[in-house]
Write an enzyme that holds these catalytic residues in place. Sequence first.
Site, short mmCIF file in Angstrom:
data_model
loop_
_atom_site.label_atom_id
_atom_site.label_comp_id
_atom_site.label_asym_id
_atom_site.label_seq_id
_atom_site.Cartn_x
_atom_site.Cartn_y
_atom_site.Cartn_z
N PRO A 153 -11.73 -33.17 33.41
CA PRO A 153 -11.86 -31.73 33.30
C PRO A 153 -13.15 -31.15 32.83
O PRO A 153 -13.87 -30.08 33.58
CB PRO A 153 -10.59 -31.43 32.08
N TYR A 154 -13.74 -31.90 31.81
CA TYR A 154 -15.18 -31.38 31.51
C TYR A 154 -16.12 -31.28 32.84
O TYR A 154 -16.95 -30.39 32.87
CB TYR A 154 -15.66 -32.45 30.20
#
Length: 246
Positions: A153-154
Amino acid sequence: MRKLENKTAIVTGGSRGIGANLCTSLAAAGASVVVNYASNASAAAEVVSQIESAGGKALAVQADVAESADVRKLFDVAEETFGKVDILVNNAGVVHYKTIEDTTDDEFARIMRINVNGVFYGMREASQRLADGGRVISISTSAALMFLPTYGPYCASKGAIEQLSRSLAKELGPRRITSNIVSPGPTETEMFLGNNKEEKIDRMRKLAALGRLGKPEDMGPVIVFLASEDSGWITGQVIPVNGGTA
Protein backbone atom coordinates in the site's frame (compact mmCIF):
# COMPACT_ATOMS: atom_id res chain seq x y z
CA MET A 1 25.83 30.51 -3.32
CA ARG A 2 22.31 31.70 -2.49
CA LYS A 3 20.72 30.18 -5.58
CA LEU A 4 17.17 30.73 -4.34
CA GLU A 5 17.36 34.41 -3.38
CA ASN A 6 13.93 36.10 -3.64
CA LYS A 7 12.16 32.73 -4.00
CA THR A 8 9.40 31.42 -1.75
CA ALA A 9 9.06 27.72 -0.95
CA ILE A 10 6.31 25.71 0.70
CA VAL A 11 7.47 22.43 2.29
CA THR A 12 4.72 20.11 3.46
CA GLY A 13 5.59 17.95 6.44
CA GLY A 14 8.46 20.31 7.17
CA SER A 15 8.72 20.02 10.94
CA ARG A 16 10.73 16.80 11.30
CA GLY A 17 13.04 14.34 9.57
CA ILE A 18 13.76 14.89 5.89
CA GLY A 19 11.25 17.74 5.73
CA ALA A 20 13.00 19.77 8.43
CA ASN A 21 16.33 19.46 6.61
CA LEU A 22 14.72 20.46 3.33
CA CYS A 23 13.38 23.63 4.99
CA THR A 24 16.76 24.64 6.41
CA SER A 25 18.55 23.77 3.16
CA LEU A 26 16.17 25.85 1.04
CA ALA A 27 16.46 28.75 3.48
CA ALA A 28 20.27 28.54 3.45
CA ALA A 29 20.08 28.90 -0.34
CA GLY A 30 18.10 32.11 0.07
CA ALA A 31 14.45 31.04 -0.11
CA SER A 32 11.74 32.22 2.27
CA VAL A 33 10.16 29.03 3.60
CA VAL A 34 6.67 28.10 4.73
CA VAL A 35 7.17 25.22 7.16
CA ASN A 36 4.01 23.14 7.11
CA TYR A 37 3.17 20.83 9.99
CA ALA A 38 0.18 18.68 10.88
CA SER A 39 0.30 18.56 14.68
CA ASN A 40 3.79 19.16 16.11
CA ALA A 41 3.82 22.93 16.52
CA SER A 42 6.92 22.96 18.74
CA ALA A 43 9.00 21.03 16.19
CA ALA A 44 7.90 23.40 13.40
CA ALA A 45 8.74 26.40 15.60
CA GLU A 46 12.21 24.97 16.17
CA VAL A 47 12.79 24.70 12.41
CA VAL A 48 11.67 28.32 11.98
CA SER A 49 13.98 29.37 14.83
CA GLN A 50 16.95 27.64 13.21
CA ILE A 51 16.27 29.39 9.91
CA GLU A 52 15.80 32.81 11.49
CA SER A 53 18.90 32.39 13.66
CA ALA A 54 20.89 31.85 10.47
CA GLY A 55 19.47 35.04 8.95
CA GLY A 56 16.71 33.45 6.86
CA LYS A 57 12.97 33.96 6.63
CA ALA A 58 10.43 31.29 7.60
CA LEU A 59 6.92 30.83 8.89
CA ALA A 60 5.27 27.76 10.44
CA VAL A 61 1.75 27.00 9.19
CA GLN A 62 -0.48 24.21 10.50
CA ALA A 63 -2.39 22.40 7.76
CA ASP A 64 -3.63 18.89 7.06
CA VAL A 65 -2.57 18.20 3.47
CA ALA A 66 -5.36 15.65 3.15
CA GLU A 67 -7.83 18.57 3.27
CA SER A 68 -7.92 20.65 0.09
CA ALA A 69 -8.99 23.76 2.01
CA ASP A 70 -5.90 23.47 4.22
CA VAL A 71 -3.64 23.23 1.20
CA ARG A 72 -5.24 26.38 -0.22
CA LYS A 73 -4.52 28.02 3.11
CA LEU A 74 -0.82 27.19 2.78
CA PHE A 75 -0.67 29.04 -0.52
CA ASP A 76 -2.80 31.90 0.83
CA VAL A 77 -0.48 32.44 3.79
CA ALA A 78 2.64 32.16 1.64
CA GLU A 79 1.33 34.76 -0.79
CA GLU A 80 0.14 37.09 1.97
CA THR A 81 3.47 36.87 3.80
CA PHE A 82 6.05 36.62 1.03
CA GLY A 83 4.16 37.87 -2.03
CA LYS A 84 4.27 34.75 -4.22
CA VAL A 85 5.07 31.03 -4.33
CA ASP A 86 7.90 29.70 -6.50
CA ILE A 87 8.60 26.24 -5.09
CA LEU A 88 6.37 23.47 -3.72
CA VAL A 89 7.96 20.48 -2.02
CA ASN A 90 5.42 17.70 -1.44
CA ASN A 91 7.09 15.92 1.46
CA ALA A 92 4.28 15.15 3.92
CA GLY A 93 3.41 11.47 4.11
CA VAL A 94 2.88 8.43 6.30
CA VAL A 95 4.37 4.95 6.18
CA HIS A 96 2.54 1.66 6.39
CA TYR A 97 4.21 -1.71 6.88
CA LYS A 98 1.58 -4.44 6.62
CA THR A 99 0.79 -7.16 4.15
CA ILE A 100 -2.01 -6.49 1.71
CA GLU A 101 -3.98 -9.26 3.41
CA ASP A 102 -3.75 -7.57 6.82
CA THR A 103 -4.37 -3.98 5.70
CA THR A 104 -7.81 -2.72 6.70
CA ASP A 105 -10.08 -0.48 4.65
CA ASP A 106 -9.40 2.41 7.02
CA GLU A 107 -5.63 1.94 6.91
CA PHE A 108 -5.57 1.85 3.12
CA ALA A 109 -7.85 4.89 2.90
CA ARG A 110 -5.63 6.83 5.33
CA ILE A 111 -2.40 6.25 3.45
CA MET A 112 -4.02 7.19 0.15
CA ARG A 113 -5.72 10.24 1.65
CA ILE A 114 -2.46 11.66 3.02
CA ASN A 115 0.13 10.39 0.54
CA VAL A 116 -1.85 10.73 -2.69
CA ASN A 117 -4.69 13.20 -2.08
CA GLY A 118 -2.31 15.49 -0.20
CA VAL A 119 0.12 15.62 -3.12
CA PHE A 120 -2.69 15.98 -5.66
CA TYR A 121 -4.13 18.97 -3.79
CA GLY A 122 -0.69 20.57 -3.67
CA MET A 123 -0.09 20.00 -7.38
CA ARG A 124 -3.51 21.35 -8.28
CA GLU A 125 -2.94 24.49 -6.26
CA ALA A 126 0.56 24.88 -7.71
CA SER A 127 -0.86 24.59 -11.23
CA GLN A 128 -2.99 27.65 -10.60
CA ARG A 129 -0.75 29.74 -8.37
CA LEU A 130 2.94 28.91 -8.82
CA ALA A 131 5.02 31.65 -10.43
CA ASP A 132 6.21 31.00 -14.00
CA GLY A 133 9.56 29.21 -13.93
CA GLY A 134 8.60 27.59 -10.62
CA ARG A 135 9.38 24.15 -9.27
CA VAL A 136 7.31 21.25 -7.94
CA ILE A 137 9.32 18.55 -6.17
CA SER A 138 7.62 15.50 -4.67
CA ILE A 139 9.10 12.87 -2.38
CA SER A 140 8.66 9.22 -3.32
CA THR A 141 10.65 6.16 -2.17
CA SER A 142 13.24 3.82 -3.65
CA ALA A 143 11.31 0.99 -2.00
CA ALA A 144 8.92 1.24 -4.96
CA LEU A 145 11.56 -0.58 -7.02
CA MET A 146 12.43 -3.22 -4.44
CA PHE A 147 9.20 -5.30 -4.35
CA LEU A 148 9.33 -5.74 -0.59
CA PRO A 149 6.64 -7.58 1.38
CA THR A 150 4.53 -5.34 3.68
CA TYR A 151 5.30 -2.29 1.50
CA GLY A 152 2.47 -2.74 -1.02
CA PRO A 153 0.00 0.00 0.00
CA TYR A 154 2.81 2.45 0.81
CA CYS A 155 4.55 1.89 -2.53
CA ALA A 156 1.21 2.06 -4.35
CA SER A 157 0.72 5.56 -2.93
CA LYS A 158 4.20 6.61 -4.02
CA GLY A 159 3.69 5.13 -7.49
CA ALA A 160 0.62 7.32 -7.87
CA ILE A 161 2.67 10.37 -6.90
CA GLU A 162 5.24 9.57 -9.58
CA GLN A 163 2.59 9.34 -12.28
CA LEU A 164 0.98 12.59 -11.17
CA SER A 165 4.38 14.27 -11.28
CA ARG A 166 5.06 13.15 -14.84
CA SER A 167 1.69 14.41 -16.06
CA LEU A 168 2.19 17.71 -14.25
CA ALA A 169 5.54 18.16 -15.98
CA LYS A 170 3.80 18.06 -19.36
CA GLU A 171 0.96 20.30 -18.26
CA LEU A 172 3.12 23.03 -16.75
CA GLY A 173 6.08 22.84 -19.13
CA PRO A 174 4.82 25.74 -21.29
CA ARG A 175 5.20 27.97 -18.21
CA ARG A 176 8.75 26.72 -17.57
CA ILE A 177 7.57 25.05 -14.36
CA THR A 178 9.31 21.74 -13.75
CA SER A 179 7.94 18.76 -11.82
CA ASN A 180 10.30 16.12 -10.49
CA ILE A 181 10.45 13.33 -7.93
CA VAL A 182 13.17 12.68 -5.37
CA SER A 183 13.25 9.04 -4.32
CA PRO A 184 15.13 8.48 -1.04
CA GLY A 185 16.31 5.10 0.14
CA PRO A 186 16.01 4.02 3.80
CA THR A 187 16.84 7.12 5.81
CA GLU A 188 17.61 7.73 9.49
CA THR A 189 14.42 9.52 10.42
CA GLU A 190 12.15 9.15 13.43
CA MET A 191 9.50 7.67 11.13
CA PHE A 192 11.78 4.99 9.66
CA LEU A 193 13.67 4.06 12.83
CA GLY A 194 10.54 4.11 14.98
CA ASN A 195 8.55 1.79 12.70
CA ASN A 196 11.16 -0.92 12.11
CA LYS A 197 13.00 -3.46 14.22
CA GLU A 198 16.80 -3.31 14.43
CA GLU A 199 17.14 -6.50 12.37
CA LYS A 200 15.33 -4.90 9.45
CA ILE A 201 17.19 -1.60 9.84
CA ASP A 202 20.52 -3.45 9.70
CA ARG A 203 19.38 -5.40 6.63
CA MET A 204 18.46 -2.18 4.85
CA ARG A 205 21.78 -0.63 5.81
CA LYS A 206 23.65 -3.53 4.20
CA LEU A 207 21.65 -3.24 0.97
CA ALA A 208 23.19 0.15 0.23
CA ALA A 209 26.25 0.13 -2.02
CA LEU A 210 27.71 2.82 0.24
CA GLY A 211 27.12 0.72 3.34
CA ARG A 212 24.91 3.01 5.42
CA LEU A 213 21.44 4.40 5.78
CA GLY A 214 20.69 7.77 4.30
CA LYS A 215 20.61 10.88 6.46
CA PRO A 216 18.13 13.74 6.11
CA GLU A 217 21.00 16.04 5.17
CA ASP A 218 21.77 13.85 2.13
CA MET A 219 18.53 15.10 0.56
CA GLY A 220 18.91 18.85 0.99
CA PRO A 221 21.52 19.53 -1.74
CA VAL A 222 19.46 17.57 -4.28
CA ILE A 223 16.30 19.50 -3.44
CA VAL A 224 18.14 22.83 -3.67
CA PHE A 225 19.49 21.84 -7.09
CA LEU A 226 16.04 20.85 -8.37
CA ALA A 227 14.57 24.06 -6.96
CA SER A 228 17.18 26.26 -8.67
CA GLU A 229 17.72 27.52 -12.18
CA ASP A 230 20.48 24.91 -12.58
CA SER A 231 17.83 22.21 -13.06
CA GLY A 232 15.79 24.06 -15.66
CA TRP A 233 16.20 21.32 -18.30
CA ILE A 234 15.16 18.49 -15.96
CA THR A 235 11.47 17.67 -15.60
CA GLY A 236 9.25 14.63 -15.28
CA GLN A 237 12.11 12.64 -13.76
CA VAL A 238 12.62 10.41 -10.73
CA ILE A 239 15.94 11.17 -9.01
CA PRO A 240 17.10 8.31 -6.72
CA VAL A 241 18.97 9.45 -3.61
CA ASN A 242 19.59 6.10 -2.00
CA GLY A 243 23.30 5.27 -1.77
CA GLY A 244 22.87 2.50 -4.31
CA THR A 245 20.14 0.66 -2.42
CA ALA A 246 17.89 0.01 -5.43
